[in-house]
Design a protein around this motif. Structure first.
Motif, PDB file in Angstrom:
ATOM      1  N   UNK A 148       0.830  -1.205   0.000  1.00  0.00           N
ATOM      2  CA  UNK A 148       0.000   0.000   0.000  1.00  0.00           C
ATOM      3  C   UNK A 148       0.866   1.258   0.000  1.00  0.00           C
ATOM      4  N   UNK A 149       1.975   1.217   0.713  1.00  0.00           N
ATOM      5  CA  UNK A 149       2.877   2.378   0.733  1.00  0.00           C
ATOM      6  C   UNK A 149       3.427   2.659  -0.661  1.00  0.00           C
ATOM      7  N   UNK A 150       3.814   1.600  -1.365  1.00  0.00           N
ATOM      8  CA  UNK A 150       4.336   1.775  -2.724  1.00  0.00           C
ATOM      9  C   UNK A 150       3.259   2.309  -3.654  1.00  0.00           C
ATOM     10  N   UNK A 151       2.040   1.798  -3.511  1.00  0.00           N
ATOM     11  CA  UNK A 151       0.936   2.268  -4.351  1.00  0.00           C
ATOM     12  C   UNK A 151       0.647   3.745  -4.096  1.00  0.00           C
ATOM     13  N   UNK A 152       0.665   4.149  -2.841  1.00  0.00           N
ATOM     14  CA  UNK A 152       0.409   5.547  -2.501  1.00  0.00           C
ATOM     15  C   UNK A 152       1.512   6.454  -3.025  1.00  0.00           C
ATOM     16  N   UNK A 153       2.747   6.023  -2.927  1.00  0.00           N
ATOM     17  CA  UNK A 153       3.842   6.842  -3.445  1.00  0.00           C
ATOM     18  C   UNK A 153       3.731   7.006  -4.962  1.00  0.00           C
ATOM     19  N   UNK A 154       3.379   5.929  -5.637  1.00  0.00           N
ATOM     20  CA  UNK A 154       3.191   6.011  -7.086  1.00  0.00           C
ATOM     21  C   UNK A 154       2.055   6.975  -7.420  1.00  0.00           C
ATOM     22  N   UNK A 155       0.939   6.846  -6.721  1.00  0.00           N
ATOM     23  CA  UNK A 155      -0.204   7.713  -6.983  1.00  0.00           C
ATOM     24  C   UNK A 155       0.095   9.171  -6.689  1.00  0.00           C
ATOM     25  N   UNK A 156       0.826   9.432  -5.590  1.00  0.00           N
ATOM     26  CA  UNK A 156       1.165  10.819  -5.246  1.00  0.00           C
ATOM     27  C   UNK A 156       2.059  11.443  -6.305  1.00  0.00           C
ATOM     28  N   UNK A 157       3.013  10.651  -6.796  1.00  0.00           N
ATOM     29  CA  UNK A 157       3.879  11.164  -7.856  1.00  0.00           C
ATOM     30  C   UNK A 157       3.121  11.436  -9.135  1.00  0.00           C
ATOM     31  N   UNK A 158       2.218  10.534  -9.478  1.00  0.00           N
ATOM     32  CA  UNK A 158       1.423  10.705 -10.698  1.00  0.00           C
ATOM     33  C   UNK A 158       0.514  11.931 -10.590  1.00  0.00           C
ATOM     34  N   UNK A 159      -0.038  12.161  -9.411  1.00  0.00           N
ATOM     35  CA  UNK A 159      -0.897  13.331  -9.242  1.00  0.00           C
ATOM     36  C   UNK A 159      -0.085  14.614  -9.376  1.00  0.00           C
ATOM     37  N   UNK A 160       1.083  14.645  -8.759  1.00  0.00           N
ATOM     38  CA  UNK A 160       1.942  15.823  -8.902  1.00  0.00           C
ATOM     39  C   UNK A 160       2.326  16.072 -10.343  1.00  0.00           C
ATOM     40  N   UNK A 216       0.664  15.136 -13.029  1.00  0.00           N
ATOM     41  CA  UNK A 216      -0.524  15.596 -13.762  1.00  0.00           C
ATOM     42  C   UNK A 216      -0.766  17.080 -13.526  1.00  0.00           C
ATOM     43  N   UNK A 217      -0.686  17.506 -12.265  1.00  0.00           N
ATOM     44  CA  UNK A 217      -0.887  18.923 -11.951  1.00  0.00           C
ATOM     45  C   UNK A 217       0.123  19.788 -12.691  1.00  0.00           C
ATOM     46  N   UNK A 218       1.378  19.353 -12.718  1.00  0.00           N
ATOM     47  CA  UNK A 218       2.405  20.144 -13.381  1.00  0.00           C
ATOM     48  C   UNK A 218       2.186  20.199 -14.887  1.00  0.00           C
ATOM     49  N   UNK A 266      -4.644  12.478 -18.458  1.00  0.00           N
ATOM     50  CA  UNK A 266      -5.794  11.677 -18.015  1.00  0.00           C
ATOM     51  C   UNK A 266      -5.327  10.360 -17.399  1.00  0.00           C
ATOM     52  N   UNK A 267      -4.302   9.746 -17.975  1.00  0.00           N
ATOM     53  CA  UNK A 267      -3.766   8.505 -17.417  1.00  0.00           C
ATOM     54  C   UNK A 267      -3.149   8.756 -16.037  1.00  0.00           C
ATOM     55  N   UNK A 268      -2.442   9.876 -15.896  1.00  0.00           N
ATOM     56  CA  UNK A 268      -1.845  10.210 -14.605  1.00  0.00           C
ATOM     57  C   UNK A 268      -2.920  10.461 -13.546  1.00  0.00           C
ATOM     58  N   UNK A 293     -10.153  16.258   0.245  1.00  0.00           N
ATOM     59  CA  UNK A 293      -9.300  17.318  -0.301  1.00  0.00           C
ATOM     60  C   UNK A 293      -8.600  16.855  -1.571  1.00  0.00           C
ATOM     61  N   UNK A 294      -8.057  15.632  -1.534  1.00  0.00           N
ATOM     62  CA  UNK A 294      -7.361  15.127  -2.718  1.00  0.00           C
ATOM     63  C   UNK A 294      -8.351  14.911  -3.854  1.00  0.00           C
ATOM     64  N   UNK A 295      -9.545  14.386  -3.542  1.00  0.00           N
ATOM     65  CA  UNK A 295     -10.564  14.219  -4.585  1.00  0.00           C
ATOM     66  C   UNK A 295     -10.967  15.558  -5.186  1.00  0.00           C
ATOM     67  N   UNK A 296     -11.078  16.573  -4.354  1.00  0.00           N
ATOM     68  CA  UNK A 296     -11.445  17.896  -4.839  1.00  0.00           C
ATOM     69  C   UNK A 296     -10.389  18.447  -5.781  1.00  0.00           C
ATOM     70  N   UNK A 297      -9.119  18.336  -5.393  1.00  0.00           N
ATOM     71  CA  UNK A 297      -8.041  18.820  -6.249  1.00  0.00           C
ATOM     72  C   UNK A 297      -7.998  18.042  -7.564  1.00  0.00           C
ATOM     73  N   UNK A 298      -8.178  16.725  -7.477  1.00  0.00           N
ATOM     74  CA  UNK A 298      -8.169  15.907  -8.687  1.00  0.00           C
ATOM     75  C   UNK A 298      -9.328  16.288  -9.607  1.00  0.00           C
ATOM     76  N   UNK A 299     -10.495  16.527  -9.025  1.00  0.00           N
ATOM     77  CA  UNK A 299     -11.663  16.906  -9.828  1.00  0.00           C
ATOM     78  C   UNK A 299     -11.456  18.250 -10.506  1.00  0.00           C
ATOM     79  N   UNK A 300     -10.851  19.190  -9.800  1.00  0.00           N
ATOM     80  CA  UNK A 300     -10.592  20.503 -10.388  1.00  0.00           C
ATOM     81  C   UNK A 300      -9.653  20.393 -11.576  1.00  0.00           C
ATOM     82  N   UNK A 301      -8.584  19.638 -11.417  1.00  0.00           N
ATOM     83  CA  UNK A 301      -7.632  19.523 -12.516  1.00  0.00           C
ATOM     84  C   UNK A 301      -8.177  18.666 -13.651  1.00  0.00           C
ATOM     85  N   UNK A 302      -9.082  17.765 -13.350  1.00  0.00           N
ATOM     86  CA  UNK A 302      -9.783  17.044 -14.420  1.00  0.00           C
ATOM     87  C   UNK A 302     -10.639  18.011 -15.223  1.00  0.00           C
ATOM     88  N   UNK A 303     -11.296  18.933 -14.519  1.00  0.00           N
ATOM     89  CA  UNK A 303     -12.115  19.936 -15.205  1.00  0.00           C
ATOM     90  C   UNK A 303     -11.236  20.857 -16.058  1.00  0.00           C
TER      91      UNK A 303
END
Length: 301
Positions: free
Chosen positions: A174-186, A188-190, A229-231, A249-259
């Motif tokens: 789970x720690x590895x999955x979370x680290x991967x997801x956090x990196x992918x979200x960052x 995507x935002x960038x 979109x993949x990220x 909070x994370x869902x909100x940020x993800x939804x905003x950047x999806x929009x």
């Protein structure tokens, strides 16, 4: 005597945190909205991270140049900021309020040089390349892009993750999955911000983060939208692994950047070179409300 000293440091730290909050209020209504959805044990820490990142980013994006500093003085200012950050993380104090606030978070969450140094390396890239040859656009190939995004964005996501997980016990998978997801979200935002900021990056700063050509084409925009979109999908998949008080909070940020991605998909490259894509405040509020509702339903199934 020790009680008075402790009280003085506590008061100073609270003052530093208020300064960090003002940075967010001044520079990002979207991030400020998402932060308000965090649980109280996370909220200030994430604001402290954002404030340091924003101040460093402004330093290399023209504030020091507009203040009349020479190239050498700009480099010295960044070096001083970096050195002061490392010192504050080590000893728990800085006279610089923003650095002091960040240091409290770094020490509490275990944010160390493995995350701090890559961030500042990306900041040095911006400052050095822009100032050394301002008339020649700074262009990133695929490898350089990946390195820059890791330092400027992925590690920031990992800093926030360390805040969220500092009191949690999870297994290695789970720690590895979370680290991967956090990196992918960052990332995507960038990448979304690179597309949103094409006009400013190109015309004012002379930078091309998304390719080596003089001008992006619409086919490039379509390709980047697919990448983003993949990220975002990878990041969304691990949200249920986060603590309950971080998910909305994370869902909100993800939804905003999806929009934002949806709007970029409907905007030509020529239009992106002229203006910045935005999401209206009313839409942001609606996305945040849906993120809260979705999280509440998830927790009460």
């Amino acid at each position: 005597m020790s009680i008075a000293t402790d009280t003085s440091l506590t008061h100073f730290t609270r003052t530093a945190e208020r300064a960090a909050n003002q940075v967010i209020a001044a520079y990002s209504t979207s991030f400020g909205l998402a932060c308000r959805l965090l649980g109280s044990r996370h909220r200030q820490h994430v604001r402290n991270i954002y404030a340091l990142v924003r101040v460093a980013d402004e330093l290399v994006d023209g504030v020091t140049a507009e203040a009349g500093l020479s190239y050498e003085e700009q480099c010295q200012a960044l070096t001083h900021f970096i050195d002061e950050t490392h010192s504050a993380v080590n000893i728990g104090y800085s006279s610089d309020l923003i650095i002091h606030a960040f240091a409290q978070t770094a020490r509490a969450a275990g944010i160390d040089e493995t995350l701090i140094d890559p961030f500042f390396a990306s900041m040095r890239t911006d400052l050095g390349e822009r100032s050394a040859a301002p008339a020649v656009p700074l262009r990133f190939d695929s490898e350089a892009h990946q390195g820059y995004v890791h330092g400027s964005a992925e590690v920031v996501g990992l800093m926030c993750l360390r805040v969220f997980m500092r009191e949690e016990n999870i297994d290695d998978a789970d720690a590895a999955a979370l680290e991967y997801g956090a990196g992918r979200l960052g990332a995507a935002f960038q990448n979304i911000n690179f597309l949103r900021d094409l006009a400013d990056d190109t015309h004012r700063l002379g930078r091309s983060y998304l390719g080596t050509s003089d001008h992006l084409e619409d086919r490039d925009r379509v390709e980047w939208v697919g990448t983003i979109r993949a990220q975002l999908a990878d990041a969304g998949a691990v949200i249920p692994l986060l603590p309950h008080d971080a998910r909305a909070a994370v869902r909100s940020a993800l939804a905003l950047f999806s929009a934002l991605t949806d709007r970029i998909e409907q905007t030509t490259v020529d239009e992106l070179y002229r203006s910045r894509v935005r999401v209206p405040d009313a839409v942001k509020a609606g996305l945040a409300a849906r993120a809260v509702a979705s999280t509440w339903m998830e927790l009460h199934r």
